[in-house]
Write a protein that holds these residues in place. Sequence first.
Motif: not given
Lengths: 225, 480
Positions: B270-272, B301-302, B306-308
């Motif tokens: 949720r946060t990202p 993109q960053k 982070e999600l990845g």
Amino acid sequence: MRLLLIEDHDPLREGLCQYFREAGYLVDAFSSGDEGLWAAESGGYDLVLLDLMLPRVDGMSILRKLRAMENPVHILVISARDGLEDRLEALDGGADDFLVKPFPLAEALARVRALLRRSYVKKSPLIHVADLEVDPVKRLVRRAGRVIELTALEYRLLEYLAYRTGEVVPRTDIWERVFEDGEGGSSNAVDVYIGYLRKKLNAGGEADLIQTRRGQGYVLEGRES
Amino acid sequence: MRAKSIRLSLLIRCGIGVGVLLCLLSCSVYWLVRQSLYRELDNSLEETASLLGNQVELENGGIVHEWREGMGANHPLIANGLYQFWDETTGDTVRSPALHASNLPKYSGLDGKPLLRNIPLPEGGRGRAVGLRIYPFVLPEEVERMKERHAVIDPRTLPHLLVVARDAEPIHRTLERLKMMLVAGTACTLGLGYLLVGRVVHISLRPLERLTREVRGRAEHQLDAALDVPGELPVELTGLARDFDSLLGRVAVTRQRERDFIRHAAHELRTPIAGLRATTDLALSQTREAEAYRHHLAVCQKTAIELGELVQRLSMLARIGQTPQSAKQEPVDVAGLLTDCEASFQRRAHERGLSIDHRFPDEKVIAGADPALLKIVFNNLLDNAVCYAAAGSTLWISLRRADGRVEMVFGNAAEDLPDPIERLFEPLFRGESSRHDAESHLGVGLTLSLDVVRAMGGTLQARRAEEGAIELVLELPAAE
């Protein structure tokens, strides 16, 4: 209006900061719980946007400490925790509203406005003072049907006085809630901008709605003729 | 393949069992009665033969059939009896009157011994006969007379064959009637038995049916709730119900793990996503300069990167809990394994200016554990200690054996300990100093370690040692 944002996720914090600033609010932002708590304890904010999962001091601890100190500031909790227990814990812990991530920035802004109205006991989204109308949503000012063009700082000043209609607002309050940090000058700038406002509001020859109380501050109110 | 019915199976098996028992019983009764009747008949034949055998006398140099003289005294035996004598020397034969001109079969046992056998009677019908060799009876006075005549005859030189027969039809009729009664009785008993056994089976299977209804009636949302086991459940089913409840318990754990996983995953994502949404909302809220869009795109993109990384962590978290079933127990030299693991952390510890204080006993300490899994745990604990210890500080690792357990303590000075400290074991929990070090610390190491230690029958706990220090206490069962 000055908001305090405590959120550790950089893109969200920066996005919220810029969005609220573009909406005309002053925003102080911190990424850790201890810094955020320190700022909140110092006062001077109309509203706090508080994340729950924070490094060093978590959001619930900040919430409980502020309420234990009887700090009246309105607190909007923004959290990734969406469980009923989490929402109940935050609201029962003293939060005024709860927003689950992810959320549209427009909704966050609307909730902030609603909480600010509650702060100053306003129900209507429009603020009327005699023939003066302030619309915080559109950031529009009319007097006797005439639209008045104001700079961002002039609008913030008028909006703050409008929220506190009938109250004597000290110059220090105006200085803290309306002027950006590091803008230079001193609280005399308050007098200067009050002068600008008077000039624009009264351009049609209307009565002056901003009264000066020597040694106390300013009050915006409609005069009885 | 059609499933077998317990009720039908019980009915068939009980029926076959009872049927076999009844047949054996009936055959035994029939055989005993038949034996008894034949024994009685045979005794009678032998008594008659014995009586008649003494009725052949040697008198005045010739054979006299005394029984003919006694006809008046023993008329039924003499008149109705079926018997026949053969003089084996002359071949002459003498018959009882009832035989008229018919002959009985001429036979005897080996060496003239009595032999009983079934024979056809001359007038038809089934008979029973005894055949034996007899020798004429000689009175003492007749011996004296033969001596006076100087013509002593040895009776053994005058052998006779005697066959005595009786009508066996009454016995056969009795046996036929008995056979019919036994067959009818067996059939009736079997029929009644089926009804009774069917009823008993039905009553006995009621608890099983109730249990089945309880299981069938379980709604999907109740899958992990314990069964409402009937109080009067037989002991044979209690184990099954208990095992089923145990299975449901394991389902509940799995479902809880799934729910926790989804909750943690949603929470972490949720946060990202909120950051992504905030950035795009902000970018599109008004017309901006190209540079501003470039900045917002870079932030997106960053966040996508982070999600990845988050997805990688979630994949690891999903695998947690799959190891316990494979845990095996074997003696492990704890200090030896620990020293091997430490080697790979020495460079990092040196870079951070850390020293390690070992508090090991002189003798070997052996724990019962899976060496491969224990190595994972040691690597995780050492990795945490080396990463989170204050730079330039000293780590301490102690090892001791007490009360059948092996206790290891991994301690280090650390800042920013969570409150409560057990949060360290929460999936995806990370100390803030590692928030941007996602490659090496994914927030799953201690969760995984706890899972693995539990699978090996041990415990792993965190405690505050002193101001600004943490100790992770690992306990395992000791082994010889």
